[in-house]
Scaffold this active site. Structure first.
Site, short mmCIF file in Angstrom:
data_model
loop_
_atom_site.label_atom_id
_atom_site.label_comp_id
_atom_site.label_asym_id
_atom_site.label_seq_id
_atom_site.Cartn_x
_atom_site.Cartn_y
_atom_site.Cartn_z
N ARG A 62 0.82 -1.20 0.00
CA ARG A 62 0.00 0.00 0.00
C ARG A 62 0.86 1.25 0.00
O ARG A 62 0.43 2.32 -0.44
CB ARG A 62 -0.93 -0.02 1.22
CG ARG A 62 -2.02 1.02 1.19
CD ARG A 62 -3.10 0.74 2.22
NE ARG A 62 -2.56 0.63 3.57
CZ ARG A 62 -3.30 0.33 4.63
NH1 ARG A 62 -4.58 0.06 4.49
NH2 ARG A 62 -2.75 0.25 5.83
N VAL A 113 -9.83 0.52 -4.01
CA VAL A 113 -9.13 -0.71 -3.66
C VAL A 113 -8.08 -0.49 -2.58
O VAL A 113 -7.70 0.63 -2.28
CB VAL A 113 -8.48 -1.36 -4.90
CG1 VAL A 113 -9.54 -1.68 -5.93
CG2 VAL A 113 -7.41 -0.44 -5.51
N GLU A 114 -7.58 -1.59 -2.01
CA GLU A 114 -6.57 -1.60 -0.94
C GLU A 114 -6.99 -0.71 0.23
O GLU A 114 -6.19 0.06 0.77
CB GLU A 114 -5.19 -1.23 -1.47
CG GLU A 114 -4.60 -2.29 -2.38
CD GLU A 114 -3.11 -2.14 -2.63
OE1 GLU A 114 -2.48 -1.33 -1.94
OE2 GLU A 114 -2.60 -2.84 -3.50
N GLY A 115 -8.25 -0.81 0.63
CA GLY A 115 -8.79 0.02 1.70
C GLY A 115 -9.49 1.21 1.11
O GLY A 115 -8.85 2.17 0.70
#
Length: 776
Positions: free
Chosen positions: A335, A457-459
């Site tokens: 991230r 995406v990714e949180g």
């Protein structure tokens, strides 16, 4: 009065004695406080503990302490690519970029060209993070970041295809947790491209709340390769899985249970990660998703009671149930790099192309970059891009130092993707109709179209801002809170009391010191703060104010946690604003470090000033939002007086500064080149970006000829009835009248040809549904 003063002094002396004498303090104060704390503090689940403790605390910890050491900041090594990495970026990355037309990928082929896939495999793009001993590139995080940024300036499908194998996925998990046998089998195959990885986490019922995944495995006996073994029957349904449609090995997260006690431990083992061959019987790869016309491979996968041996668990049976911590720790590095790099690449592309376009494009007989309204937008593009790249580079550098900065990774994911969205939106505003007509000639519309993908995406960004940045930061980065929590939950009450006594009273001294300094800095406006290292004189004010706000933030965070307690978690808007304060301080720090690391370039100073002033304004707005919505109004008023004693110290960047930034990205020179370094710039003038570069150079080269044409036009020597006296044909009219010579006319004609190529838009057959998507 004397008696009253005597009593107050007596109380203070008694308090000082109690605080100073450890055993007395512990018996009279710490013991009852410890008992209360143990009763009211909710028990942390292992999943919550794993999430909180994942990663390391880095520069954000300095800011949380209220007294950041700028010597520490400056002493972080300057991130630099190795010669091998720079060569790869300049050669192999440019080569694969040249193979890909985003329009063709999206609207004609639906995939990267076969030659691009082959080139990615052969040149180990998919194994940048895999060490050389396994056949990978073994690149630094900075190189990984730079490659993704450049690929993103060319094609989202190309960038995502390379991004995912080098982010959270099988390779990353294997490197940290795999058994020797798993590493020796999978890593060389992943490095060579023989295996294409994907990782399946998200389910239809657990997206942002990934810890709640309903996918499960049951430990049982079963047949495997002709023998009865203890294994797992796994059932899953996943979606949004990048590379799933083409993967050969699938990373899978699921909740593992052992109802029969075959493994001899708990029945509820916990989240577990396994590697599963994609062609294994029972593994079903669904059809492709279609995320906003993005053509990277993405789709669902599912399986129903698929039996697999325990050896499929990443790290073997010993790592069963440890999957959530594995994911949290590996997610931090990915991230920190993937999406921040991608959006920085898009921002750099926007700054370079839109800045040039605004010089090439005329309206009202004026280059549009000279309009103040356009210059204001160009300033935002330039300032945000400078800050984004500074933060990208510093964060990647931290990963190369061995850090896994959990809170910083959330900050950069949220704020760089949000600023990337602002930059591309602003770019679209400037290029207008050119941007909204999709086609091979459009250089920005596809980036604009896909902005929400990275936001999601990714949180998801809403979750990241409102729950993670401050929610995790307040516990993880605070110098005492996590120690207090560990002490309260220590099963050894005696040791817990000792630890609590030490942490709690350290916390009290810390809070009182920050409160006193906040008041002092508020009264003096922070003018008496002296940075602990040499700083650029023109940036000294920012260092002082960053120290001031760091102290105020540390104090406000403690007050908020003390007054609101557990309800602060539910007051997501307040938590989000506190997170915004911390985030802006991280972004300001990265920008200051970039200016210092790059040698205090005078040409870049407007970019740095604009970015820092804008971030300070956002920081002030966030602080004001906390105070305006703080439930205890009297306390909020007192806090406001302490923090903003004489009002806000920063205004928004001035118009004059904005014009300087706009000039920096619309004129050739070091500032423009440093700002957009790492963008893929084709030399082919038939490419839309290559055409802009050529038209930009030609426009600058004909500046004096244009002035000559305007002067001739104003002289009155052209006939008022001349039909060529218009914005398109004026050069022809002046040439015919003898105002410019043949060579000058040829230069202008070539410039106009390139300009017309740049401002042209594509058109298609009337029936788009049945026609090919090739423009006429």
């Amino acid at each position: 009065m004397n008696i009253l003063l005597f009593l107050i002094a007596l109380v203070l002396i008694a308090a000082a004695v109690i605080l100073a004498v450890g055993d007395l303090r512990k018996r009279l104060l710490s013991r009852p406080l410890y008992g209360l704390f143990r009763r009211i503090l909710p028990r942390m689940s292992q999943t919550e503990r794993d999430a909180l403790e994942a990663g390391t605390v880095w520069w954000e910890g300095e800011l949380f302490r209220g007294r950041p050491s700028f010597k520490t900041l400056h002493n972080y090594p300057i991130p630099r690519l190795s010669p091998e990495e720079q060569s790869f970026l300049d050669s192999e990355v440019d080569t694969v970029c040249a193979m890909v037309s985003d329009w063709r990928v999206t609207f004609e082929d639906g995939d990267l060209p076969a030659e691009a896939w082959a080139y990615l495999r052969e040149n180990r793009f998919l194994s940048m993070i895999i060490p050389t001993e396994y056949g990978g590139r073994g690149f630094s995080a900075l190189a990984h970041s730079a490659v993704i940024a450049k690929l993103s300036s060319r094609s989202s499908a190309l960038a995502a295809t390379v991004m995912v194998p080098n982010s959270l996925g099988p390779a990353e998990l294997l490197l940290h947790y795999g058994t020797d046998q798993q590493k020796s089998h999978y890593l060389p195959r992943l490095a060579s491209g023989a295996d294409i990885p994907a990782f399946a986490l998200t389910s239809p019922w657990a997206g942002s709340d990934a810890a709640a995944i309903p996918d499960y495995g049951i430990v049982c006996r079963g047949d495997w390769q002709g023998q009865e073994v203890i294994g797992m029957r796994v059932t899953w349904q996943k979606r949004y899985i990048t590379l799933a449609p083409v993967c050969t090995v699938l990373g899978l997260a699921f909740h593992l249970y052992d109802p029969e006690g075959l493994l001899g431990g708990e029945q509820d083992i916990g989240i577990t990660c396994a590697l599963v061959p994609a062609d294994m019987p029972g593994v079903v790869t669904g059809r492709r998703h279609f995320p906003l016309d993005a053509m990277f491979m993405n789709g669902p996968t599912h399986g129903d009671e698929v039996f697999m041996p325990l050896d499929f668990i990443i790290g073997g049976q010993a790592m069963a149930g440890h999957g959530w911590r594995m994911l949290m720790e590996c997610l931090v590095a990915g991230r920190s790099i993937s999406l921040p790099s991608s959006y920085t690449g898009m921002a750099k592309l926007t700054a370079r192309t839109v800045g040039a376009y605004s010089v090439v494009r005329d309206q009202f007989r004026t280059r549009i970059h000279k309009f103040e309204g356009v210059a204001e937008v160009l300033a935002r593009i330039g300032g945000h891009t400078y800050l984004m790249d500074a933060t990208r580079s510093m964060t990647a550098g931290s990963v190369d130092l061995g850090e896994t900065p959990g809170v910083t990774s959330a900050i950069v994911k949220y704020h760089i993707t949000e600023r990337g969205r602002m930059v591309v939106n602003d770019g679209m505003d400037i290029i207008g109709g050119k941007g909204i007509c999709l086609g091979p000639s459009n250089f920005l519309g596809r980036a604009y179209q896909q902005l929400p993908v990275g936001i999601t995406v990714e949180g998801a960004n809403i979750l990241t801002r409102s729950l993670i940045i401050f929610g995790q930061g307040a516990i993880r980065c605070h110098p005492y809170v996590l120690d207090e929590m560990h002490a309260a939950q220590n099963p050894d009450a005696k040791q817990g009391l000792d630890d609590f006594d030490r942490a709690f009273w350290g916390h009290v001294r810390f809070a009182l010191g920050n409160a006193a300094r906040t008041l002092g800095h508020g009264v003096t406006g922070g003018r008496l703060i002296t940075p602990d290292t040499d700083v650029a004189p023109e940036m000294a004010r920012y260092y002082r104010q960053l120290s001031r706000f760091s102290t105020a933030f540390a104090m406000l965070a403690d007050v908020s946690m003390l007054v609101l307690g557990g309800s602060l978690k539910r007051r997501e808007s307040l938590s989000a604003r506190l997170g915004d304060v911390l985030s802006q301080m991280v972004l300001i720090s990265a920008t200051l470090k970039r200016f210092e690391d790059e040698g205090r370039q005078a040409e870049d100073a407007p970019l740095a000033h604009w970015a820092i002033q804008d971030a300070f304004c956002r920081l002030q707005t966030a602080l004001d939002g906390v105070l305006a919505n703080f439930p205890q109004r009297f306390l909020a008023g007192a806090l406001r007086l302490m923090i903003f004693t004489w009002g806000r110290p920063f205004d928004a960047p001035s118009d004059a500064l904005g014009r300087d930034v706009a000039q920096a990205i619309t004129q050739p020179g070091g500032a423009r080149e440093r700002l957009t370094q790492g963008v893929y710039v084709p030399t082919d003038a038939d490419d839309p970006v290559g055409a802009i570069e050529a038209a930009f150079a030609a426009t600058l080269a004909t500046h004096e000829i244009d002035a000559k044409i305007r002067q001739f036009q104003k002289s009155g020597r052209l006939s008022p009835a001349d039909p060529l006296d218009n914005v398109r044909d004026i050069a022809q009219a002046v040439h015919a009248a003898g105002g410019i010579d043949d060579e000058e006319f040829e230069h202008v004609n070539e410039r106009n040809r390139l300009r017309d190529r740049v401002i042209s838009v594509d058109d298609f057959p009337k029936d788009l549904r049945s026609a090919t998507t090739k423009p006429s």
